[in-house]
Scaffold this motif. Structure first.
Motif: not given
Length: 439
Positions: A215-236
């Motif tokens: 969808n175009g140019v993506v500019v994000r921090r490494l922390k942002d990418f990691r957080d997006s993974v951490a939010a997936l398939f949580g313990e609950s």
């Protein structure tokens, strides 16, 4: 005495002739020098010279000379047939260079700089490529070719970084039992987080990554990418899926065959339950009650306590209750859970979690590609090759000019001497004729 006078006259005559024709001699010497220097520069020197150029390969992780997939990098490969073929075709202007002959004749070499610390030899990442000059039109072409060689591993690693697949295999996931699918989802998340954690350790959480997304140019921090993974398939989410699987008894496979197997198990358990109840009712702990089926056995297995039988009875009753809840083995359950519709919905939930993690894996590939695009490079301390074994242009020009002066002087002297001799002979002839007439 006569000889000395003759010699003195001869030397003086030579100097007189040369001095008289000095501008012709200088002009001829200059012209000879120009032609000789051009021949030296573009023909002789390239045949005799060897060109060397030093550069350093910079990897995204300092000191880690490896490809994005973890396989080791061997610097000797840079002068292999495959790498030189890439260098030859990279700029589209090296088609005339015979790289196969170059390799066969040993006309190209590479050396790696090393340092020794605590008696351990380590590579610094600096390399020197040396190549025979006869393969090139001039030093500039040799320089460009060595630069192309240095950029081959850079381009390969950048390309491979964009192709490393961090996602799980869809076919493997869909053919695994439901319990294993949940375990695979958990493992996939942990793997993605571990990769991000590794890069964050190398750079930082705030390291900015830029790449072209769908969808175009993506500019994000490494922390942002990691957080997006951490939010997936949580313990609950994982616990909810595990609880639903245990409650519904879902099965990934031939559902009809599995239901038939469960109903057979239900019948066998019911028979054993009846036998144990019978034994417990008369207080006689018969070993036959421990059989896995309703069939009796006449063999003696020793005495079994009433407590053991009670535990076995509770286990069988609990198991049959679960089976009955799943498949209505008793015929008294209105809504059994183990039906195709419920299994399909549960599988779809797992697939949804799988797709989310795989999308995150694709993003990770983009991130790693961007890191290599920015962090992988070849750096040159000098933009010019160093030549050896050739004749220097200045030295060659001076030598050619001196040689030109000598040759031109000799030619002028010979021509003028011959002309003078002819003139003297003609004069002597005329004088002799005049003398004869006077007599």
């Amino acid at each position: 005495m006569e000889n000395e006078e003759t010699k003195e006259v001869t030397v003086g005559e030579v100097m007189r002739i040369i001095g008289h024709r000095i501008w012709y001699i200088l002009g001829a010497a200059v012209l000879f020098t120009i032609l000789a220097v051009l021949l030296l520069e573009f023909v002789i020197d390239p045949l005799l010279a060897t060109y060397s150029m030093e550069f350093r390969l910079v990897f995204p992780v300092e000191g880690d000379a490896a490809y994005p997939d973890g396989s080791p990098f061997f610097y000797q490969d840079m002068v292999s047939s495959s790498f030189l073929s890439d260098a030859k075709s990279s700029e589209g202007k090296f088609s005339g260079i015979d790289t196969e002959k170059m390799i066969k004749n040993g006309d190209i070499t590479i050396e790696a700089e090393t340092i020794t610390e605590n008696e351990v030899i380590e590579y610094t990442g600096r390399y020197t490529v040396t190549v025979q000059g006869s393969y090139f039109r001039n030093s500039e072409e040799a320089e460009e070719f060595i630069e192309a060689i240095a950029n081959v591993p850079v381009n390969r690693m950048r390309t491979e970084a964009k192709q490393v697949n961090y996602a799980s295999d869809k076919d493997v996931f869909e053919t695994a039992p439901f319990e294993e699918r949940i375990a695979l989802l958990k493992q996939e998340k942990e793997n993605l987080l571990a990769v991000y954690d590794g890069w964050i350790d190398v750079y930082s959480e705030t390291y900015s990554v830029r790449f072209n997304g769908e969808n175009g140019v993506v500019v994000r921090r490494l922390k942002d990418f990691r957080d997006s993974v951490a939010a997936l398939f949580g313990e609950s989410v994982r616990e909810d899926l595990e609880n639903e699987l245990a409650f519904g008894g879902y099965y990934a496979g031939d559902l009809d065959a599995y239901i038939a197997q469960l109903k057979l198990e239900y019948s066998q358990n019911a028979a054993e339950i009846g036998e144990i109840k019978s034994v417990l009712s008369v207080g006689n702990a018969s070993p036959f009650a421990l059989a896995s089926s309703a069939s009796s056995s006449s063999s003696s297995q020793g005495a079994v306590s009433g407590i053991d039988l009670s535990q076995r009875l509770a286990e069988l009753i609990n198991r049959n209750n679960r089976i009955d809840h799943w498949v209505n083995a008793s015929g008294k359950v209105d809504n059994p859970t183990l039906v195709e519709e419920n299994v399909t919905k549960f599988a779809a939930r797992l697939d949804g979690e799988f797709d989310k993690l795989n999308e995150a894996a694709v993003s990770l590939t983009d991130v790693i590609g961007a890191i290599y695009e920015r962090g992988m490079s070849a750096r040159f301390d000098a933009q010019k090759v160093t030549s050896s074994g050739d004749i220097g242009t200045l030295v060659g020009a001076v030598g050619c000019f001196i040689g030109g002066l000598v040759i031109a002087s000799i030619v002028v002297y010979v021509i003028d001497s011959n002309r003078k001799k002819k003139l003297d002979a003609k004069t002597e002839g005329m004088q002799a004729a005049e003398a004869e007439e006077g007599e």
